[in-house]
Write a protein that holds these residues in place. Structure first.
Motif, PDB file in Angstrom:
ATOM      1  N   UNK A   1       1.406  -1.311   0.248  1.00 47.11           N
ATOM      2  CA  UNK A   1      -0.162  -0.066  -0.147  1.00 47.11           C
ATOM      3  C   UNK A   1       1.019   1.231   0.075  1.00 47.11           C
ATOM      4  N   UNK A   2       2.172   1.260  -0.286  1.00 50.98           N
ATOM      5  CA  UNK A   2       3.291   2.457  -0.625  1.00 50.98           C
ATOM      6  C   UNK A   2       3.375   2.407  -2.132  1.00 50.98           C
ATOM      7  N   UNK A   3       3.333   2.535  -3.019  1.00 50.44           N
ATOM      8  CA  UNK A   3       2.891   2.392  -4.439  1.00 50.44           C
ATOM      9  C   UNK A   3       2.143   2.516  -4.847  1.00 50.44           C
ATOM     10  N   UNK A   4       1.806   3.292  -5.951  1.00 49.83           N
ATOM     11  CA  UNK A   4       0.163   2.960  -7.632  1.00 49.83           C
ATOM     12  C   UNK A   4       1.795   2.675  -8.198  1.00 49.83           C
ATOM     13  N   UNK A   5       1.172   2.177  -9.472  1.00 48.98           N
ATOM     14  CA  UNK A   5       1.230   1.649 -10.414  1.00 48.98           C
ATOM     15  C   UNK A   5       0.020   2.315 -11.160  1.00 48.98           C
ATOM     16  N   UNK A   6       0.790   2.950 -12.319  1.00 46.43           N
ATOM     17  CA  UNK A   6      -0.524   3.037 -13.302  1.00 46.43           C
ATOM     18  C   UNK A   6       0.559   3.366 -15.284  1.00 46.43           C
ATOM     19  N   UNK A   7      -0.455   2.862 -15.646  1.00 45.63           N
ATOM     20  CA  UNK A   7      -0.211   2.289 -16.906  1.00 45.63           C
ATOM     21  C   UNK A   7      -1.221   2.991 -18.701  1.00 45.63           C
ATOM     22  N   UNK A   8      -0.800   3.642 -19.351  1.00 45.77           N
ATOM     23  CA  UNK A   8      -1.155   4.151 -20.523  1.00 45.77           C
ATOM     24  C   UNK A   8      -0.752   4.628 -22.154  1.00 45.77           C
ATOM     25  N   UNK A   9      -1.045   5.813 -22.256  1.00 47.91           N
ATOM     26  CA  UNK A   9      -0.730   5.526 -23.749  1.00 47.91           C
ATOM     27  C   UNK A   9       0.733   5.871 -23.722  1.00 47.91           C
ATOM     28  N   UNK A  10       2.042   6.676 -23.021  1.00 45.98           N
ATOM     29  CA  UNK A  10       2.509   7.201 -22.879  1.00 45.98           C
ATOM     30  C   UNK A  10       3.487   5.295 -22.181  1.00 45.98           C
ATOM     31  N   UNK A  11       3.702   4.892 -20.900  1.00 49.03           N
ATOM     32  CA  UNK A  11       4.214   4.435 -20.572  1.00 49.03           C
ATOM     33  C   UNK A  11       3.862   3.831 -19.409  1.00 49.03           C
ATOM     34  N   UNK A  12       4.798   3.221 -18.418  1.00 51.59           N
ATOM     35  CA  UNK A  12       4.092   2.776 -17.192  1.00 51.59           C
ATOM     36  C   UNK A  12       4.900   4.044 -15.870  1.00 51.59           C
ATOM     37  N   UNK A  13       4.550   3.694 -15.243  1.00 56.31           N
ATOM     38  CA  UNK A  13       4.772   4.389 -13.888  1.00 56.31           C
ATOM     39  C   UNK A  13       4.796   4.566 -12.415  1.00 56.31           C
ATOM     40  N   UNK A  14       5.775   4.156 -11.437  1.00 52.83           N
ATOM     41  CA  UNK A  14       5.554   4.009 -10.839  1.00 52.83           C
ATOM     42  C   UNK A  14       5.405   5.277  -8.931  1.00 52.83           C
ATOM     43  N   UNK A  15       4.569   5.277  -8.399  1.00 54.33           N
ATOM     44  CA  UNK A  15       4.385   6.301  -7.493  1.00 54.33           C
ATOM     45  C   UNK A  15       4.467   6.401  -6.069  1.00 54.33           C
ATOM     46  N   UNK A  16       5.265   6.707  -5.711  1.00 56.35           N
ATOM     47  CA  UNK A  16       5.914   6.111  -3.965  1.00 56.35           C
ATOM     48  C   UNK A  16       5.488   7.182  -3.512  1.00 56.35           C
TER      49      UNK A  16
ATOM     50  N   UNK B   1       7.477  10.785  -5.306  1.00 50.60           N
ATOM     51  CA  UNK B   1       8.563  10.649  -6.897  1.00 50.60           C
ATOM     52  C   UNK B   1       8.038  10.251  -7.415  1.00 50.60           C
ATOM     53  N   UNK B   2       7.560  10.216  -8.508  1.00 49.37           N
ATOM     54  CA  UNK B   2       7.585   9.640  -9.629  1.00 49.37           C
ATOM     55  C   UNK B   2       8.237   8.664 -10.910  1.00 49.37           C
ATOM     56  N   UNK B   3       8.892   8.178 -10.703  1.00 46.49           N
ATOM     57  CA  UNK B   3       9.628   6.953 -11.817  1.00 46.49           C
ATOM     58  C   UNK B   3       9.084   6.355 -12.948  1.00 46.49           C
ATOM     59  N   UNK B   4       9.108   6.096 -13.831  1.00 43.43           N
ATOM     60  CA  UNK B   4       9.134   5.559 -15.326  1.00 43.43           C
ATOM     61  C   UNK B   4       8.968   3.998 -15.195  1.00 43.43           C
ATOM     62  N   UNK B   5       8.930   2.898 -15.481  1.00 37.44           N
ATOM     63  CA  UNK B   5       8.948   1.901 -14.695  1.00 37.44           C
ATOM     64  C   UNK B   5       8.866   0.647 -16.067  1.00 37.44           C
TER      65      UNK B   5
END
Length: 330
Positions: A69-84, A89-93
């Motif tokens: 419950x400490x990270x969110x992962x999101x995917x979209x038209x551009x790429x996949x990102x992880x949010x802490x 902080x947001x990083x592309x994964x």
């Protein structure tokens, strides 16, 4: 919708695409076509407060949380990102050659993995400790939907194929079958973990089918029409299993929501029709809150996105009597 349902203020500015509750607290992640992921904290009284937001460069199509419950992962038209959550902080994964339609956190015995399914006809497995995917699987067509309850993972593709994975043994599918429904697959959802290994399929024809993996359970397979209005074709946009009772919900493009008992084969509750399609939904970890979104589902493309189309994020307080299983019909 019911008269007691609560609308969350300050929703995204464009159609909502995906909802996901944290398994550790009542934090709701919301992905949208406005390129954003928003996080709302919900109180037991149904009040909400915005806690975080981050952005993609293109529409967000899917969101999920990790087990902690400490990270969110999101995917979209551009790429996949992880949010802490702690640092903001947001990083592309993840990266694909096409839009990422689905992101899913999978709890494995040793370490969790993030699975991404794309319109580039692949799925990829990501161990966040390494920058490249640990495995890539070529699919028969574009990934439209994906769900997993370890070790079962189910992937639905644009050609009505259903790919079954036993993640305890392999990252590749062990079986591919044609959907038991006649028209395009819209959603797959793995049955409640306490149930026999199986999954539900929802299609654009307003039908749901249940299919069990093991041959000895195949006698339990069945399908039914959950959207009765046959004047137009309405799709089943989402299916969610209650985390405690194992009953399930269907959400339709006709604006309807129903709660069902799979084993008794009966409807438990129906909501009043909403003023627009129900595009996505989710339960919190205790099954006490059911969140759903009323938004344009792009069935008419860009030309159908008229001014004033509803874009609502709603919360429904779940009563036990509406989701408990009934005695099977004889």
């Amino acid at each position: 919708m019911t008269s007691a349902d609560i609308e969350i203020p300050n929703p995204p500015s464009d159609s909502i695409s995906s909802l996901s509750f944290s398994g550790k607290a009542d934090y709701l992640a919301v992905g949208s076509w406005d390129n954003s992921v928003r996080v709302y904290e919900l109180s037991p009284q149904g009040q909400s407060q915005g806690r975080a937001m981050y952005s993609h460069q293109a529409p967000v199509l899917s969101v999920c949380w990790n087990e902690a419950g400490n990270q969110i992962f999101s995917g979209g038209v551009d790429a996949g990102f992880a949010f802490d959550i702690a640092t903001g902080q947001t990083t592309q994964f993840a990266q694909h050659d096409g839009p990422i339609k689905v992101v899913k956190w999978v709890n494995t015995p040793h370490t969790g993995l993030v699975v991404t399914g794309s319109w580039d006809k692949t799925i990829k497995y990501w161990d966040l400790r390494t920058p490249t995917p640990v495995a890539t699987v070529n699919l028969s067509e574009r990934c439209y939907t994906l769900d997993a309850h370890y070790p079962l993972m189910v992937v639905g593709t644009a050609d009505r194929q259903i790919h079954l994975f036993d993640l305890a043994k392999s990252t590749t599918p062990y079986k591919t079958m044609t959907s038991p429904l006649k028209l395009q697959t819209r959603v797959v959802s793995c049955c409640h973990p306490s149930d026999k290994a199986g999954f539900a399929v929802g299609s654009i024809e307003g039908r749901v089918a249940f299919h069990y993996v093991e041959e000895k359970n195949r006698s339990y397979d069945y399908s039914f029409r959950c959207i009765k209005d046959q004047s137009l074709i309405y799709s089943v946009n989402d299916i969610n299993f209650h985390p405690v009772h194992g009953t399930f919900t269907t959400c339709g493009s006709d604006g309807t929501i129903h709660f069902w008992d799979k084993d008794a084969r009966m409807r438990l509750k129906s909501f009043n029709r909403a003023p627009g399609p129900i595009v996505c939904s989710t339960f919190n970890s205790r099954g006490s809150i059911f969140a759903y979104a009323v938004a344009y589902d792009w069935y008419k493309g860009h030309s159908g996105m008229a001014d004033g189309h509803p874009n609502k994020l709603m919360l429904h307080a779940v009563k036990d009597e509406d989701v408990q299983k009934r005695a099977p019909r004889r």
